[in-house]
Design a protein around this motif. Structure first.
Motif, PDB file in Angstrom:
ATOM      1  N   ILE A  58       0.838  -1.207   0.000  1.00  0.00           N
ATOM      2  CA  ILE A  58       0.000   0.000   0.000  1.00  0.00           C
ATOM      3  C   ILE A  58       0.869   1.251   0.000  1.00  0.00           C
ATOM      4  CG2 ILE A  58      -1.676   1.327   1.344  1.00  0.00           C
ATOM      5  CD1 ILE A  58      -2.790  -1.351   2.343  1.00  0.00           C
ATOM      6  N   LEU A  59       1.889   1.267   0.837  1.00  0.00           N
ATOM      7  CA  LEU A  59       2.719   2.471   0.985  1.00  0.00           C
ATOM      8  C   LEU A  59       3.587   2.738  -0.242  1.00  0.00           C
ATOM      9  CD1 LEU A  59       3.918   1.995   4.678  1.00  0.00           C
ATOM     10  CD2 LEU A  59       2.181   3.571   3.843  1.00  0.00           C
ATOM     11  N   ARG A  60       3.968   1.699  -0.958  1.00  0.00           N
ATOM     12  CA  ARG A  60       4.937   1.852  -2.045  1.00  0.00           C
ATOM     13  C   ARG A  60       4.426   2.790  -3.145  1.00  0.00           C
ATOM     14  NH1 ARG A  60       5.496  -3.258  -3.114  1.00  0.00           N
ATOM     15  NH2 ARG A  60       6.914  -3.511  -1.352  1.00  0.00           N
ATOM     16  N   ILE A  61       3.148   2.823  -3.372  1.00  0.00           N
ATOM     17  CA  ILE A  61       2.599   3.608  -4.480  1.00  0.00           C
ATOM     18  C   ILE A  61       2.185   5.014  -4.042  1.00  0.00           C
ATOM     19  CG2 ILE A  61       1.790   1.556  -5.695  1.00  0.00           C
ATOM     20  CD1 ILE A  61      -1.005   2.080  -4.602  1.00  0.00           C
ATOM     21  N   LEU A  62       2.363   5.346  -2.763  1.00  0.00           N
ATOM     22  CA  LEU A  62       1.936   6.656  -2.254  1.00  0.00           C
ATOM     23  C   LEU A  62       3.119   7.604  -2.147  1.00  0.00           C
ATOM     24  CD1 LEU A  62      -0.408   5.500   0.681  1.00  0.00           C
ATOM     25  CD2 LEU A  62      -1.089   6.162  -1.635  1.00  0.00           C
ATOM     26  N   PRO A  63       2.889   8.910  -2.364  1.00  0.00           N
ATOM     27  CA  PRO A  63       3.954   9.893  -2.071  1.00  0.00           C
ATOM     28  C   PRO A  63       4.185   9.988  -0.571  1.00  0.00           C
ATOM     29  CG  PRO A  63       1.913  10.997  -2.679  1.00  0.00           C
ATOM     30  CD  PRO A  63       1.688   9.535  -2.930  1.00  0.00           C
ATOM     31  N   LEU A  64       5.287  10.641  -0.180  1.00  0.00           N
ATOM     32  CA  LEU A  64       5.701  10.653   1.219  1.00  0.00           C
ATOM     33  C   LEU A  64       4.620  11.220   2.137  1.00  0.00           C
ATOM     34  CD1 LEU A  64       7.821  10.219   3.385  1.00  0.00           C
ATOM     35  CD2 LEU A  64       8.765  12.484   2.829  1.00  0.00           C
ATOM     36  N   SER A  65       4.000  12.349   1.738  1.00  0.00           N
ATOM     37  CA  SER A  65       3.004  12.968   2.611  1.00  0.00           C
ATOM     38  C   SER A  65       1.818  12.045   2.844  1.00  0.00           C
ATOM     39  CB  SER A  65       2.532  14.291   2.001  1.00  0.00           C
ATOM     40  OG  SER A  65       1.967  14.076   0.714  1.00  0.00           O
ATOM     41  N   GLN A  66       1.380  11.349   1.795  1.00  0.00           N
ATOM     42  CA  GLN A  66       0.252  10.435   1.938  1.00  0.00           C
ATOM     43  C   GLN A  66       0.648   9.185   2.731  1.00  0.00           C
ATOM     44  OE1 GLN A  66      -1.863   9.604  -1.689  1.00  0.00           O
ATOM     45  NE2 GLN A  66      -1.698  11.718  -2.425  1.00  0.00           N
ATOM     46  N   LYS A  67       1.904   8.767   2.614  1.00  0.00           N
ATOM     47  CA  LYS A  67       2.373   7.637   3.422  1.00  0.00           C
ATOM     48  C   LYS A  67       2.252   7.964   4.902  1.00  0.00           C
ATOM     49  CE  LYS A  67       5.759   5.791   0.140  1.00  0.00           C
ATOM     50  NZ  LYS A  67       7.201   5.547  -0.143  1.00  0.00           N
ATOM     51  N   LEU A  68       2.744   9.149   5.271  1.00  0.00           N
ATOM     52  CA  LEU A  68       2.696   9.542   6.675  1.00  0.00           C
ATOM     53  C   LEU A  68       1.268   9.701   7.162  1.00  0.00           C
ATOM     54  CD1 LEU A  68       5.631  12.133   6.731  1.00  0.00           C
ATOM     55  CD2 LEU A  68       5.653   9.801   7.630  1.00  0.00           C
ATOM     56  N   VAL A 208       7.145   4.968  10.366  1.00  0.00           N
ATOM     57  CA  VAL A 208       7.131   6.436  10.463  1.00  0.00           C
ATOM     58  C   VAL A 208       8.517   6.952  10.813  1.00  0.00           C
ATOM     59  CG1 VAL A 208       6.259   8.376  11.813  1.00  0.00           C
ATOM     60  CG2 VAL A 208       4.679   6.613  11.030  1.00  0.00           C
ATOM     61  N   ASN A 209       9.174   6.285  11.725  1.00  0.00           N
ATOM     62  CA  ASN A 209      10.531   6.695  12.110  1.00  0.00           C
ATOM     63  C   ASN A 209      11.498   6.590  10.930  1.00  0.00           C
ATOM     64  OD1 ASN A 209      12.597   7.273  14.347  1.00  0.00           O
ATOM     65  ND2 ASN A 209      13.381   5.379  13.460  1.00  0.00           N
ATOM     66  N   ASP A 210      11.388   5.500  10.146  1.00  0.00           N
ATOM     67  CA  ASP A 210      12.273   5.334   8.984  1.00  0.00           C
ATOM     68  C   ASP A 210      12.017   6.400   7.923  1.00  0.00           C
ATOM     69  OD1 ASP A 210      13.481   3.155  10.092  1.00  0.00           O
ATOM     70  OD2 ASP A 210      12.187   1.683   9.111  1.00  0.00           O
ATOM     71  N   LEU A 211      10.741   6.810   7.778  1.00  0.00           N
ATOM     72  CA  LEU A 211      10.399   7.786   6.743  1.00  0.00           C
ATOM     73  C   LEU A 211      10.755   9.213   7.141  1.00  0.00           C
ATOM     74  CD1 LEU A 211       6.913   6.417   5.599  1.00  0.00           C
ATOM     75  CD2 LEU A 211       9.086   6.207   4.387  1.00  0.00           C
ATOM     76  N   THR A 212      10.750   9.481   8.424  1.00  0.00           N
ATOM     77  CA  THR A 212      10.986  10.859   8.872  1.00  0.00           C
ATOM     78  C   THR A 212      12.421  11.095   9.338  1.00  0.00           C
ATOM     79  OG1 THR A 212      10.174  10.222  11.073  1.00  0.00           O
ATOM     80  CG2 THR A 212       8.586  11.207   9.538  1.00  0.00           C
ATOM     81  N   VAL A 213      13.115  10.023   9.706  1.00  0.00           N
ATOM     82  CA  VAL A 213      14.498  10.153  10.174  1.00  0.00           C
ATOM     83  C   VAL A 213      15.405   9.390   9.215  1.00  0.00           C
ATOM     84  CG1 VAL A 213      16.108   9.736  12.064  1.00  0.00           C
ATOM     85  CG2 VAL A 213      13.726  10.323  12.561  1.00  0.00           C
ATOM     86  N   ASN A 214      16.361  10.078   8.624  1.00  0.00           N
ATOM     87  CA  ASN A 214      17.301   9.444   7.701  1.00  0.00           C
ATOM     88  C   ASN A 214      18.346   8.684   8.512  1.00  0.00           C
ATOM     89  OD1 ASN A 214      19.124   8.702   5.712  1.00  0.00           O
ATOM     90  ND2 ASN A 214      18.858  10.610   4.552  1.00  0.00           N
ATOM     91  N   THR A 215      18.044   7.428   8.814  1.00  0.00           N
ATOM     92  CA  THR A 215      18.941   6.645   9.660  1.00  0.00           C
ATOM     93  C   THR A 215      20.272   6.353   8.968  1.00  0.00           C
ATOM     94  OG1 THR A 215      17.782   4.663   8.881  1.00  0.00           O
ATOM     95  CG2 THR A 215      17.089   5.583  10.984  1.00  0.00           C
ATOM     96  N   TYR A 216      20.264   6.277   7.627  1.00  0.00           N
ATOM     97  CA  TYR A 216      21.534   6.032   6.931  1.00  0.00           C
ATOM     98  C   TYR A 216      22.445   7.251   7.030  1.00  0.00           C
ATOM     99  CZ  TYR A 216      24.894   4.696   3.345  1.00  0.00           C
ATOM    100  OH  TYR A 216      26.061   4.379   2.668  1.00  0.00           O
ATOM    101  N   SER A 217      21.857   8.443   6.907  1.00  0.00           N
ATOM    102  CA  SER A 217      22.654   9.658   7.077  1.00  0.00           C
ATOM    103  C   SER A 217      23.206   9.736   8.496  1.00  0.00           C
ATOM    104  CB  SER A 217      21.800  10.891   6.770  1.00  0.00           C
ATOM    105  OG  SER A 217      22.542  12.070   6.945  1.00  0.00           O
ATOM    106  N   ALA A 218      22.383   9.343   9.479  1.00  0.00           N
ATOM    107  CA  ALA A 218      22.864   9.320  10.858  1.00  0.00           C
ATOM    108  C   ALA A 218      23.986   8.294  11.028  1.00  0.00           C
ATOM    109  CB  ALA A 218      21.707   8.994  11.802  1.00  0.00           C
TER     110      ALA A 218
END
Length: 867
Positions: A58-68, A208-218
């Motif tokens: 379900i989430l894969r086809i949605l833009p980021l705002s709609q995912k959240l 939600v945490n993965d989408l809002t926090v760039n864990t790879y950048s961290a």
């Protein structure tokens, strides 16, 4: 090219190869399912994989705002489910309290704690509310009783305050419930366990945490911070030309190039399952052994290499053709097993968007490859397939030098275990290079390409990946060259029919000796059954020597001494003595309860209560475990035939508690039988002796009869050796006291109700009966192994197929996978479950086993001597 086709033709025309391949693929899927099934515990549960996959679809086809927005909506729904449960529960509490105070003896009930509501509603006169107590049972408290003891049922200031508070709280919950009902509508009517709601909330929150926090950048920021801190320290950064300083700078530079990598989080469980499957590695290794048996060992057994090497293209052309056939077969097997795993992973867990960067999978944050998930999978498959060809070449080298097929299998297993041990070398060890440069690491390239590590090469940091590639190429060239040289230079390129050959101690042949002696010699010495039994006996003796007394809890010694004192039938003296002991214990508990009540009422201080309770606690402590003794007394008094018996050892021996009911001994016994009996009939076909035996007076019926008798003798000896440890363990630590008592004296035997017709049978007689019944079933297993050896006509293949059919399901059961139990011999070799807990299904299992055993015996008698 023609030689290559013929060598490949040998493999693809082998029924055993295709049978093992199909079985391997099926086992691979089952192992993947079992090793990665959702985890459950008393505190949490993992959502079914299909539900997790559906969420990401379900989430894969949605833009980021709609995912959240979608995830927040689902989180709010989980909160609404929780609020609904609280609202129903507290509303019922209010109704119960109101009903209990307004009605005279109305029987209302109030809740203690929290639980699921069975019935609720305001305005009803009687409300059924049941809650789970802390000890796991149900606790029901009449609503007209006041727990505080300060107010009576007519109501009071305390009750009014509680009712008012409860009324206000229910009103707040009602308001929130109405809002949730208006927002979610009928979705709120669904009912889910608390575990599912919590598991969903955990999943949505993590996404939600993965989408809002760039864990790879961290992750990259943490590498930079740690690098700066280490370079600034005197230990690691003091010398700029040291390996530590260079390694820190190279690591920082390598990961600096990963800045800007696009991260798209998606379902990643399927990728991990696909690229990290130890079960698939074991299965492919088994298939590699089968391929080398077909290409090398079969022709050595038939002594065909003596003819092949005399032909114009019987040297380098032949061995290169075999290497080519091996490579093609390995590639086919590798790709097929991988494809099976990929289909399973995609269907069950999902691979997600494989065009995303490989760093989007948290498991591969340490990779510095700028590739997509699809690219990483391609690199993995190519590397692993080449590594498997290399390992197949190594097994072929072992096959050329092994004098016997069993030696090939044994050396391969030992080499595999040694390489697995090398891969466990710690990273901080000075020998950490062996952790990566071994054959086991070659078939697990995800460890190399998916993580980051540098070797210390003359003080310079060198990435593991290029060294790994060079190592794979070099090791393949070495093994391929060794195979070619061994084939060209080895003159006696044939297998010995004997597993081990001792020239100095070889049993001399006797002239004018009957055929019985030669059959005994072939089984005991040529097939090395005698040597195998001696080794087995030594191993069992070692296990007996290292036996340790089990710890059975604080009260066990008290119970043991008491039962030994009471041992025998129930007499009037024992009856009165036990009732008197029970009275003492109850009196001590009653006195302690009264003293506690006095302290709660303020009549005595706590230190005074302790002085008063101490003598009563001494009584209770001195009778620790008496409750179990009294339960046994009730059982003996009410059960026909029952007597007092110290039965801990018997319960363990019968598999009712604390021991495997002979499973380990049974698995050992089956293994020994396979090793000893897999060559009984194949040796006659390999040498062509079956033709001569058919022409002799005793060559058919008498020979088969004698082979069966000798095989049964080997089986009986091995059976005794296998079952001795359990009997010795029971006798050493528990004893066989009361062995003449009726079987009904052991309460656990009453589970299946069989004491109704054998309850009067002495315990010792049942032990003998149990062992004889096991021996009967092992006789059937012996017939199956002999029938397989006669059908396959190859001892190595017989050993493999027998192990797959008989041992593999038991091994899976030991690992906790019960899927194969319906087709395994588990209940037959342990036996007790058939009697203690009989069922129609077990009766069918026994019937099918008896039919297969009878057919196996008939096949051995009728088919020996025929091609």
């Amino acid at each position: 090219m023609r030689l290559f086709k013929y060598e490949l033709y040998k493999i693809i025309t082998k029924k055993l190869f295709w049978g093992m391949l199909v079985a391997a693929l099926a086992v691979n899927v089952l192992a993947l399912w079992f090793l990665n099934r959702p985890a459950h515990s008393d505190f949490q549960m993992e959502l079914p994989h299909a539900e997790v996959k559906e969420v990401f679809d379900i989430l894969r086809i949605l833009p980021l705002s709609q995912k959240l927005a979608w995830l927040q909506d689902e989180l709010d729904l989980m909160d609404a489910y929780q609020n609904k449960e609280w609202f129903y529960m507290y509303r019922s509490m209010l109704a119960a309290e109101t009903s209990g105070r307004s009605s005279s003896g109305g029987g209302g009930r109030v809740i203690r704690g929290g639980g699921r509501i069975i019935g609720s509603g305001v305005g009803v006169e009687t409300v059924e509310v049941v809650s789970l107590s802390l000890n796991g049972g149900y606790e029901e408290t009449p609503g007209d009783e006041d727990d505080s003891g300060d107010e009576d049922d007519s109501g009071g200031e305390g009750d009014d305050w509680h009712t008012n508070w409860l009324t206000d709280y229910v009103a707040e919950l009602q308001e929130q419930y109405d809002k949730d009902r208006e927002r979610f509508g009928d979705r709120l009517d669904e009912d889910f366990p608390w575990e599912i709601i919590n598991a969903r909330r955990t999943l949505y929150s993590s996404i939600v945490n993965d989408l809002t926090v760039n864990t790879y950048s961290a992750y990259l920021d943490r590498i930079d911070a740690e690098a700066g801190m280490l370079l600034g320290s005197a230990i690691f950064g003091g010398d700029p030309d040291s390996f530590s300083s260079r390694n820190i700078r190279v690591t920082q530079e390598d990961f600096a190039g990963m800045r800007g990598t696009e991260i798209r989080y998606d379902v990643h469980r399927g990728v991990r399952v696909l690229l990290d499957s130890p079960s698939a590695d074991i299965i492919i290794l088994l298939l590699l052994v089968v391929i080398c048996l077909i290409l090398i060992t079969d022709e050595k057994d038939k002594r065909l290499f003596l003819i092949v090497k005399s032909t114009p293209k019987g040297h380098i052309h032949t061995i290169l053709a075999k290497l080519g056939a091996l490579a093609v077969s390995v590639i086919f097997v590798s790709v097929l097993v991988f494809a099976t795993s990929a289909v399973f992973a995609e269907y069950t867990y999902g691979l997600g968007d494989i065009s995303r960067s490989v760093q989007s999978v948290p498991h591969f944050f340490g990779s510095t490859l700028s590739v997509s998930v699809a690219g990483f999978i391609a690199v993995y498959l190519a590397s692993k397939t080449i590594a498997l060809v290399c390992i197949g070449t190594a097994i072929m080298l072992i096959a050329i030098h092994a004098r016997h097929a069993v030696i090939l299998i044994g050396v391969t297993i030992l080499a595999a275990a040694a390489n697995i041990a090398l891969s466990a070398v710690p990273l901080i060890s000075s020998w950490n290079i062996l952790r990566f440069l071994n054959l086991y690491s070659l078939i697990r390239p995800q460890r190399i390409f998916g993580d980051y590590f540098n070797f210390n090469v003359f003080g310079n940091p060198v990435r593991v990946a290029p060294v790994f590639v060079v190592f794979g190429i070099v090791i393949f060239i070495v093994f391929a060259a060794a195979v070619c040289i061994s084939y060209l230079k080895k003159h006696a390129l044939e297998s010995n029919l004997e597993l081990f050959k001792f020239k100095k101690f070889k049993l001399p042949a006797k002239v004018h000796t009957g055929y019985k002696f030669y059959e005994f010699k072939k089984l005991a010495f040529n097939n090395k059954a005698l040597l195998v039994l001696i080794i087995f006996m030594i191993l069992q003796a070692y296990s007996i020597y290292n036996m340790r007394q089990p710890y059975l809890g604080w009260g066990h010694n008290y119970q043991r001494e008491y039962l030994l004192m009471l041992q025998g039938p129930l007499t009037q003296e024992k009856h009165d003595s036990l009732l008197e002991e029970k009275r003492k214990l109850d009196h001590a508990n009653d006195e302690i309860e009264q003293i506690n009540q006095m302290q709660m009422r303020g009549e005595i201080q706590w230190f005074e209560s302790w002085d008063l309770m101490r003598p009563h606690y001494d009584v209770i402590n001195s009778m620790w475990g008496f409750d179990e003794i009294f339960e046994r007394f009730i059982y003996v008094r009410e059960t026909r035939y029952a007597q007092f018996v110290y039965d801990t050892g018997y319960a363990r021996l019968f598999g009712m508690s604390g021991i495997d009911s002979g499973l380990v001994g049974g698995m050992w016994l089956i293994s020994i039988m396979i090793l000893c009996l897999c060559g009984v009939f194949p040796m006659e076909y390999k040498t062509g002796m079956y033709k001569i035996l058919n022409a002799s007076p005793h060559g058919h019926a008498d020979t088969v009869r004698l082979k069966l008798i000798l095989s049964a003798g080997v089986m009986v000896i091995a059976f005794i050796i296998a079952n001795l440890p359990d009997l010795i363990f029971t006798g050493r630590y528990f004893g066989f006291g009361g062995a003449g008592a009726p079987l009904a004296s052991i309460p656990d035997t009453f589970t299946g109700g069989f004491p109704a017709f054998v309850g009067g049978l002495p315990i010792a007689a049942y032990i003998v009966f149990m062992l004889l019944l096991r021996l009967f079933f092992f006789t059937g297993i012996m017939l199956m192994i002999l029938a397989l050896s006669l059908k396959i006509k190859n001892n190595a293949y017989t050993a493999l197929v027998s192990a797959l059919v008989l041992l593999f399901p038991l091994f899976m059961y030991r690992l906790g996978l019960n899927l194969f139990n319906p087709v395994s011999v588990l209940e037959l070799i342990t036996t007790n479950g058939l009697i203690i807990a009989p069922s129609a299904f077990k009766a069918v299992q026994v019937s099918v086993f008896l039919i297969i055993s009878a057919v196996s015996g008939w096949y051995v008698i009728k088919r020996f001597g025929k091609t």
